[in-house]
Design a protein around this motif. Structure first.
Motif, PDB file in Angstrom:
ATOM      1  N   LYS A  71      13.757  45.953  70.074  1.00 40.52           N
ATOM      2  CA  LYS A  71      14.195  46.571  71.329  1.00 40.52           C
ATOM      3  C   LYS A  71      15.050  47.812  71.068  1.00 40.52           C
ATOM      4  CE  LYS A  71      16.578  45.416  75.652  1.00 40.52           C
ATOM      5  NZ  LYS A  71      17.153  44.326  76.474  1.00 40.52           N
ATOM      6  N   ILE A  72      14.741  48.882  71.799  1.00 40.17           N
ATOM      7  CA  ILE A  72      15.454  50.142  71.596  1.00 40.17           C
ATOM      8  C   ILE A  72      16.146  50.640  72.854  1.00 40.17           C
ATOM      9  CG2 ILE A  72      13.615  51.808  72.174  1.00 40.17           C
ATOM     10  CD1 ILE A  72      14.420  53.210  69.448  1.00 40.17           C
ATOM     11  N   SER A  73      15.933  49.968  73.974  1.00 38.91           N
ATOM     12  CA  SER A  73      16.552  50.451  75.217  1.00 38.91           C
ATOM     13  C   SER A  73      16.865  49.307  76.166  1.00 38.91           C
ATOM     14  CB  SER A  73      15.627  51.453  75.922  1.00 38.91           C
ATOM     15  OG  SER A  73      14.538  50.780  76.534  1.00 38.91           O
ATOM     16  N   GLY A  74      17.680  49.617  77.157  1.00 40.45           N
ATOM     17  CA  GLY A  74      17.987  48.687  78.230  1.00 40.45           C
ATOM     18  C   GLY A  74      17.873  49.409  79.558  1.00 40.45           C
ATOM     19  N   ILE A  75      17.397  48.704  80.569  1.00 44.95           N
ATOM     20  CA  ILE A  75      17.178  49.298  81.889  1.00 44.95           C
ATOM     21  C   ILE A  75      17.767  48.365  82.941  1.00 44.95           C
ATOM     22  CG2 ILE A  75      15.426  49.944  83.610  1.00 44.95           C
ATOM     23  CD1 ILE A  75      13.603  50.677  81.188  1.00 44.95           C
ATOM     24  N   LEU A  76      18.539  48.938  83.851  1.00 46.02           N
ATOM     25  CA  LEU A  76      19.131  48.162  84.943  1.00 46.02           C
ATOM     26  C   LEU A  76      18.977  48.929  86.244  1.00 46.02           C
ATOM     27  CD1 LEU A  76      20.792  45.737  85.958  1.00 46.02           C
ATOM     28  CD2 LEU A  76      22.854  47.080  85.493  1.00 46.02           C
ATOM     29  N   LEU A  77      18.306  48.312  87.217  1.00 47.11           N
ATOM     30  CA  LEU A  77      18.075  48.923  88.525  1.00 47.11           C
ATOM     31  C   LEU A  77      18.944  48.226  89.563  1.00 47.11           C
ATOM     32  CD1 LEU A  77      16.215  50.989  90.063  1.00 47.11           C
ATOM     33  CD2 LEU A  77      14.743  49.042  90.573  1.00 47.11           C
ATOM     34  N   GLU A  78      19.726  49.013  90.306  1.00 49.87           N
ATOM     35  CA  GLU A  78      20.549  48.482  91.391  1.00 49.87           C
ATOM     36  C   GLU A  78      20.290  49.303  92.646  1.00 49.87           C
ATOM     37  OE1 GLU A  78      24.461  46.613  89.865  1.00 49.87           O
ATOM     38  OE2 GLU A  78      24.311  48.527  88.799  1.00 49.87           O
ATOM     39  N   PHE A 121      22.680  50.363  66.912  1.00 49.36           N
ATOM     40  CA  PHE A 121      22.084  49.237  67.629  1.00 49.36           C
ATOM     41  C   PHE A 121      22.831  47.967  67.265  1.00 49.36           C
ATOM     42  CE2 PHE A 121      19.793  49.462  63.616  1.00 49.36           C
ATOM     43  CZ  PHE A 121      19.655  48.135  63.225  1.00 49.36           C
ATOM     44  N   PRO A 122      22.843  46.972  68.172  1.00 52.21           N
ATOM     45  CA  PRO A 122      23.562  45.720  67.888  1.00 52.21           C
ATOM     46  C   PRO A 122      22.872  44.914  66.798  1.00 52.21           C
ATOM     47  CG  PRO A 122      22.337  45.546  69.950  1.00 52.21           C
ATOM     48  CD  PRO A 122      22.249  46.980  69.522  1.00 52.21           C
ATOM     49  N   GLU A 123      23.654  44.417  65.865  1.00 55.39           N
ATOM     50  CA  GLU A 123      23.098  43.599  64.777  1.00 55.39           C
ATOM     51  C   GLU A 123      22.719  42.205  65.261  1.00 55.39           C
ATOM     52  OE1 GLU A 123      22.338  44.657  61.874  1.00 55.39           O
ATOM     53  OE2 GLU A 123      23.336  46.612  61.865  1.00 55.39           O
ATOM     54  N   GLU A 124      23.458  41.723  66.270  1.00 53.50           N
ATOM     55  CA  GLU A 124      23.181  40.397  66.816  1.00 53.50           C
ATOM     56  C   GLU A 124      22.888  40.531  68.298  1.00 53.50           C
ATOM     57  OE1 GLU A 124      26.253  37.645  65.967  1.00 53.50           O
ATOM     58  OE2 GLU A 124      26.205  37.996  63.798  1.00 53.50           O
ATOM     59  N   ALA A 125      21.693  40.141  68.710  1.00 53.82           N
ATOM     60  CA  ALA A 125      21.281  40.240  70.106  1.00 53.82           C
ATOM     61  C   ALA A 125      20.217  39.188  70.379  1.00 53.82           C
ATOM     62  CB  ALA A 125      20.736  41.644  70.401  1.00 53.82           C
ATOM     63  N   LEU A 126      19.889  39.008  71.659  1.00 53.98           N
ATOM     64  CA  LEU A 126      18.880  38.020  72.044  1.00 53.98           C
ATOM     65  C   LEU A 126      17.535  38.342  71.401  1.00 53.98           C
ATOM     66  CD1 LEU A 126      18.211  35.560  73.812  1.00 53.98           C
ATOM     67  CD2 LEU A 126      17.673  37.149  75.676  1.00 53.98           C
ATOM     68  N   TYR A 127      17.224  39.627  71.282  1.00 53.25           N
ATOM     69  CA  TYR A 127      16.000  40.081  70.630  1.00 53.25           C
ATOM     70  C   TYR A 127      16.378  40.992  69.461  1.00 53.25           C
ATOM     71  CZ  TYR A 127      14.176  38.843  75.258  1.00 53.25           C
ATOM     72  OH  TYR A 127      13.878  38.192  76.418  1.00 53.25           O
ATOM     73  N   PRO A 128      15.528  41.088  68.447  1.00 56.25           N
ATOM     74  CA  PRO A 128      15.763  42.080  67.395  1.00 56.25           C
ATOM     75  C   PRO A 128      15.884  43.473  68.016  1.00 56.25           C
ATOM     76  CG  PRO A 128      13.973  40.606  66.791  1.00 56.25           C
ATOM     77  CD  PRO A 128      14.291  40.315  68.227  1.00 56.25           C
ATOM     78  N   ALA A 129      16.820  44.268  67.501  1.00 57.63           N
ATOM     79  CA  ALA A 129      17.059  45.593  68.071  1.00 57.63           C
ATOM     80  C   ALA A 129      16.925  46.661  67.000  1.00 57.63           C
ATOM     81  CB  ALA A 129      18.449  45.661  68.703  1.00 57.63           C
ATOM     82  N   THR A 130      16.766  47.900  67.446  1.00 57.19           N
ATOM     83  CA  THR A 130      16.701  49.035  66.541  1.00 57.19           C
ATOM     84  C   THR A 130      17.239  50.263  67.249  1.00 57.19           C
ATOM     85  OG1 THR A 130      15.274  50.219  64.971  1.00 57.19           O
ATOM     86  CG2 THR A 130      14.359  49.784  67.157  1.00 57.19           C
TER      87      THR A 130
END
Length: 260
Positions: free
Chosen positions: A124-131, A154-163
């Motif tokens: 995962k390389i991005s996050g999206i939040l719609l309000e 990028f976070p080393e520890e996350a719900l999904y592998p990140a980059t």
């Protein structure tokens, strides 16, 4: 046009398409919160809040999303004049736009994971939040489309592998990523409001991670497995469990090892 931080950001603002009005900040808690306040005060569509550092951002389902200097954190005010259900599909517009922007920068394979995650080689390389804010009629008054892209960190520890873009082979600046994303989201948003969801859905499916293959879906009260077969015209994920087609409107999606 530029509002916010200082005149040193004028060059950055000038690189953006005319649709955007840049509101630049050195630091804030959440770019979405700043954008929501501006939207409530009547800020026009195209107002783009960008911060060098965001220390109290939010991801989907209330998860924390921090953004250190060197990463991109921005929130865009939109006023599509659509009912809430249709307006919610704008999150897929953002995913397709981020995917297009990232694809132009990295050598690796870029895919999309439902509902709006952008992956590079499965990470995962991005996050999206719609309000949004409901209007007095049938349409939403405004949307705030928050996007974070890992550029340098990028976070080393996350719900999904990140980059991050740097780790994926793209040594680029935040400015370059902002300009690439802005051009892509303007183009895809225009298609959405003029042509509807069909072109967005087609682009999303064309880049979908794991389409046709095994998938595990984690809901708030159960987890099930099946085969990912489609996303319908309402953004609902369709999973064939062998005995039935499950319709997923909210949840977390996982693929076999190596396909997260």
């Amino acid at each position: 046009m530029l509002t916010g931080a200082n005149r040193s950001d004028e060059t950055r603002a000038a690189l953006l398409p005319a649709f955007f009005r840049l509101h630049a900040l050195d630091e804030c808690g959440s770019t979405n919160d700043v954008a929501k306040q501006l939207a409530a005060e009547g800020a026009p569509e195209g107002t783009l809040v960008w911060a060098k550092r965001q220390h109290a951002g939010r991801g989907r389902r209330g998860r924390a999303w921090s953004s250190e200097p060197g990463n991109l954190a921005c929130s865009l005010i939109l006023r599509p004049g659509l009912p809430p259900g249709q307006a919610a599909l704008t999150s897929f517009v953002a995913a397709v736009a981020v995917g297009e922007a990232v694809s132009a920068l990295v050598p690796g394979r870029v895919t999309l994971k439902w509902p709006n995650d952008v992956l590079v080689e499965g990470a995962k390389i991005s996050g999206i939040l719609l309000e949004s804010e409901a209007g007095r009629g049938q349409s939403v008054d405004w949307l705030v489309l928050g996007v974070g892209i890992n550029v340098r960190h990028f976070p080393e520890e996350a719900l999904y592998p990140a980059t991050a873009l740097l780790a994926a082979g793209a040594d680029v600046t935040v400015d370059q990523v902002l300009v690439a994303y802005a051009g892509a989201v303007q183009s895809w948003y225009h298609r959405f409001v003029t042509q509807g969801f069909a072109p967005i859905r087609a682009a999303w499916l064309n880049a979908a991670q794991g389409l046709g293959g095994p998938v595990t879906v984690r809901l708030h009260d159960e987890t099930f497995t099946g085969r990912l077969i489609d996303m319908d015209e309402g953004g609902v994920l369709l999973v064939d469990t062998g005995g039935a087609i499950r319709r997923v409107t909210a949840g977390d999606v996982f693929f076999p090892s190596g396909g997260n």
